[in-house]
Design a protein around this motif. Sequence first.
Motif, PDB file in Angstrom:
ATOM      1  N   ASP A 182      49.963  29.333  25.732  1.00 46.22           N
ATOM      2  CA  ASP A 182      51.198  29.800  25.101  1.00 46.22           C
ATOM      3  C   ASP A 182      51.307  31.323  25.034  1.00 46.22           C
ATOM      4  OD1 ASP A 182      52.086  27.172  24.708  1.00 46.22           O
ATOM      5  OD2 ASP A 182      50.925  27.001  22.874  1.00 46.22           O
ATOM      6  N   THR A 183      50.404  32.007  25.755  1.00 48.98           N
ATOM      7  CA  THR A 183      50.519  33.450  25.973  1.00 48.98           C
ATOM      8  C   THR A 183      50.683  33.727  27.457  1.00 48.98           C
ATOM      9  OG1 THR A 183      49.186  33.988  24.012  1.00 48.98           O
ATOM     10  CG2 THR A 183      49.407  35.699  25.697  1.00 48.98           C
ATOM     11  N   LEU A 184      49.836  33.085  28.264  1.00 45.72           N
ATOM     12  CA  LEU A 184      49.952  33.204  29.718  1.00 45.72           C
ATOM     13  C   LEU A 184      50.751  32.047  30.307  1.00 45.72           C
ATOM     14  CD1 LEU A 184      46.304  34.267  30.647  1.00 45.72           C
ATOM     15  CD2 LEU A 184      48.288  35.746  30.255  1.00 45.72           C
ATOM     16  N   TRP A 185      50.549  30.850  29.734  1.00 42.91           N
ATOM     17  CA  TRP A 185      51.237  29.663  30.249  1.00 42.91           C
ATOM     18  C   TRP A 185      51.598  28.717  29.114  1.00 42.91           C
ATOM     19  CZ3 TRP A 185      46.174  30.519  32.614  1.00 42.91           C
ATOM     20  CH2 TRP A 185      45.127  29.965  31.878  1.00 42.91           C
ATOM     21  N   VAL A 186      52.484  27.779  29.414  1.00 39.67           N
ATOM     22  CA  VAL A 186      52.969  26.804  28.430  1.00 39.67           C
ATOM     23  C   VAL A 186      51.856  25.809  28.094  1.00 39.67           C
ATOM     24  CG1 VAL A 186      54.642  24.959  27.998  1.00 39.67           C
ATOM     25  CG2 VAL A 186      55.330  27.020  29.268  1.00 39.67           C
ATOM     26  N   ASN A 187      51.720  25.494  26.805  1.00 34.58           N
ATOM     27  CA  ASN A 187      50.705  24.534  26.391  1.00 34.58           C
ATOM     28  C   ASN A 187      51.192  23.644  25.251  1.00 34.58           C
ATOM     29  OD1 ASN A 187      47.799  23.558  26.283  1.00 34.58           O
ATOM     30  ND2 ASN A 187      48.018  24.361  24.209  1.00 34.58           N
ATOM     31  N   GLU A 226      52.501  26.051  34.035  1.00 37.85           N
ATOM     32  CA  GLU A 226      53.787  26.748  34.026  1.00 37.85           C
ATOM     33  C   GLU A 226      53.617  28.116  33.377  1.00 37.85           C
ATOM     34  OE1 GLU A 226      58.274  26.305  32.064  1.00 37.85           O
ATOM     35  OE2 GLU A 226      56.851  24.627  31.946  1.00 37.85           O
ATOM     36  N   LEU A 227      53.626  29.163  34.191  1.00 35.50           N
ATOM     37  CA  LEU A 227      53.462  30.518  33.662  1.00 35.50           C
ATOM     38  C   LEU A 227      54.662  30.908  32.805  1.00 35.50           C
ATOM     39  CD1 LEU A 227      52.102  32.563  36.713  1.00 35.50           C
ATOM     40  CD2 LEU A 227      50.808  31.482  34.865  1.00 35.50           C
ATOM     41  N   LEU A 228      54.392  31.666  31.760  1.00 34.12           N
ATOM     42  CA  LEU A 228      55.463  32.191  30.938  1.00 34.12           C
ATOM     43  C   LEU A 228      56.107  33.396  31.633  1.00 34.12           C
ATOM     44  CD1 LEU A 228      53.857  31.860  27.413  1.00 34.12           C
ATOM     45  CD2 LEU A 228      55.736  30.526  28.348  1.00 34.12           C
ATOM     46  N   GLU A 229      57.328  33.657  31.280  1.00 32.68           N
ATOM     47  CA  GLU A 229      58.106  34.707  31.933  1.00 32.68           C
ATOM     48  C   GLU A 229      57.428  36.071  31.813  1.00 32.68           C
ATOM     49  OE1 GLU A 229      62.641  36.608  31.845  1.00 32.68           O
ATOM     50  OE2 GLU A 229      62.098  34.964  30.499  1.00 32.68           O
ATOM     51  N   GLU A 261      52.862  37.585  35.203  1.00 31.95           N
ATOM     52  CA  GLU A 261      52.246  38.191  36.385  1.00 31.95           C
ATOM     53  C   GLU A 261      52.688  39.641  36.555  1.00 31.95           C
ATOM     54  OE1 GLU A 261      50.421  36.786  40.522  1.00 31.95           O
ATOM     55  OE2 GLU A 261      52.130  35.643  39.772  1.00 31.95           O
ATOM     56  N   GLU A 262      53.909  39.941  36.205  1.00 38.16           N
ATOM     57  CA  GLU A 262      54.392  41.325  36.277  1.00 38.16           C
ATOM     58  C   GLU A 262      53.540  42.235  35.391  1.00 38.16           C
ATOM     59  OE1 GLU A 262      58.176  43.996  34.688  1.00 38.16           O
ATOM     60  OE2 GLU A 262      58.347  41.816  34.741  1.00 38.16           O
ATOM     61  N   VAL A 263      53.262  41.774  34.173  1.00 36.07           N
ATOM     62  CA  VAL A 263      52.462  42.566  33.242  1.00 36.07           C
ATOM     63  C   VAL A 263      51.044  42.760  33.769  1.00 36.07           C
ATOM     64  CG1 VAL A 263      51.387  42.544  30.950  1.00 36.07           C
ATOM     65  CG2 VAL A 263      53.799  41.960  31.199  1.00 36.07           C
ATOM     66  N   LEU A 264      50.423  41.696  34.243  1.00 34.74           N
ATOM     67  CA  LEU A 264      49.053  41.792  34.732  1.00 34.74           C
ATOM     68  C   LEU A 264      48.960  42.713  35.952  1.00 34.74           C
ATOM     69  CD1 LEU A 264      47.915  38.074  34.357  1.00 34.74           C
ATOM     70  CD2 LEU A 264      47.508  39.986  32.802  1.00 34.74           C
ATOM     71  N   GLN A 265      49.949  42.630  36.827  1.00 35.81           N
ATOM     72  CA  GLN A 265      49.957  43.493  38.015  1.00 35.81           C
ATOM     73  C   GLN A 265      50.025  44.970  37.636  1.00 35.81           C
ATOM     74  OE1 GLN A 265      53.338  41.975  40.171  1.00 35.81           O
ATOM     75  NE2 GLN A 265      52.149  40.453  41.304  1.00 35.81           N
ATOM     76  N   LYS A 266      50.786  45.275  36.596  1.00 35.90           N
ATOM     77  CA  LYS A 266      50.960  46.667  36.198  1.00 35.90           C
ATOM     78  C   LYS A 266      49.784  47.209  35.382  1.00 35.90           C
ATOM     79  CE  LYS A 266      55.972  46.736  36.503  1.00 35.90           C
ATOM     80  NZ  LYS A 266      57.272  46.961  35.827  1.00 35.90           N
ATOM     81  N   LEU A 267      49.005  46.301  34.794  1.00 34.59           N
ATOM     82  CA  LEU A 267      47.899  46.745  33.937  1.00 34.59           C
ATOM     83  C   LEU A 267      46.538  46.678  34.605  1.00 34.59           C
ATOM     84  CD1 LEU A 267      48.847  45.131  30.495  1.00 34.59           C
ATOM     85  CD2 LEU A 267      49.395  47.416  31.350  1.00 34.59           C
ATOM     86  N   ARG A 298      40.273  24.944  34.755  1.00 36.17           N
ATOM     87  CA  ARG A 298      41.227  24.320  35.671  1.00 36.17           C
ATOM     88  C   ARG A 298      42.578  25.019  35.605  1.00 36.17           C
ATOM     89  NH1 ARG A 298      45.503  21.371  34.977  1.00 36.17           N
ATOM     90  NH2 ARG A 298      45.130  21.250  32.739  1.00 36.17           N
ATOM     91  N   LYS A 299      43.065  25.266  34.380  1.00 37.80           N
ATOM     92  CA  LYS A 299      44.371  25.899  34.230  1.00 37.80           C
ATOM     93  C   LYS A 299      44.374  27.321  34.783  1.00 37.80           C
ATOM     94  CE  LYS A 299      44.851  24.655  29.821  1.00 37.80           C
ATOM     95  NZ  LYS A 299      45.449  24.436  28.472  1.00 37.80           N
ATOM     96  N   LEU A 300      43.294  28.045  34.545  1.00 35.56           N
ATOM     97  CA  LEU A 300      43.233  29.408  35.070  1.00 35.56           C
ATOM     98  C   LEU A 300      43.244  29.396  36.593  1.00 35.56           C
ATOM     99  CD1 LEU A 300      43.024  32.403  34.413  1.00 35.56           C
ATOM    100  CD2 LEU A 300      40.530  32.161  34.463  1.00 35.56           C
ATOM    101  N   GLU A 301      42.513  28.476  37.186  1.00 34.25           N
ATOM    102  CA  GLU A 301      42.477  28.385  38.645  1.00 34.25           C
ATOM    103  C   GLU A 301      43.851  28.015  39.199  1.00 34.25           C
ATOM    104  OE1 GLU A 301      41.113  28.656  42.439  1.00 34.25           O
ATOM    105  OE2 GLU A 301      40.090  29.241  40.594  1.00 34.25           O
TER     106      GLU A 301
END
Length: 242
Positions: free
Chosen positions: A17-22, A105-108, A111-117, A136-139
């Motif tokens: 619920d921070t990176l993806w829906v749970n 399901e990634l949250l909106e 990936e943009e945030v991770l790419q920039k940081l 599993r979810k991270l992979e």
Amino acid sequence: MEVDYRKITVIGFDADDTLWVNETYFREAEEEFCSLLEKYETKNKVDQELFKMEIKNLNLYGYGIKGFMLSMIESALELSNNKISQATITEIIEIGKRMLSHPVELLEGVEEVLQKLEDRYRLIVLTKGDLLDQERKLEKSGLSKYFHHVEVLSDKKEINYQHLLDHLEIPVSEFLMIGNSLKSDVLPLINIGAQAVHVPFHTTWAHEEVPVEQQGNGHLTLNTLTDILKYLPEGKAATTKN
């Protein structure tokens, strides 16, 4: 009160619920479970008893889908006075299996945030739950390439965070945690002298809720994860928003 992020060198991200829906999937599973038990009790009663069972079993099973599945089975047996059918038990197990195999399901904006940081900070994942399921979810998420370290904790209390930061040789003054739970991702970090950012998710498990009077004011609360980019440019201090 000003929060200065210029000293931050390491940023920790909660996963569920921070990176993806749970939590949404847990709520859907609860609805299915209540339907299976409708001839024994009302939906409200089934919800209440399942929650009590989950809390009772936390010390045994920990957090995650597998423990939730076992709690559903145990609740079904109790609510039906052990009259629940084998077929219904099988359906409960299938609910859990569907949760475990659900697409990530990634949250909106994640990936943009991770790419920039990723080139400016050491990024780590700090989550809790079942180790196999979280790996599993991270992979499946495709996000593992952005992180220097991944840690699945049994719980997220001050002592858990402090031990991990000591182990990774991360000074608390240089660490920022980002997550959706005040109880697990924000307040424990504030209490040990680190920084924390709260990005609420629209659905919160009752066990993670914090009374208003205990929510504190030493952290940023943002509407979306991408908002953190406004507060992390080099040399800029952030002002607390609650």
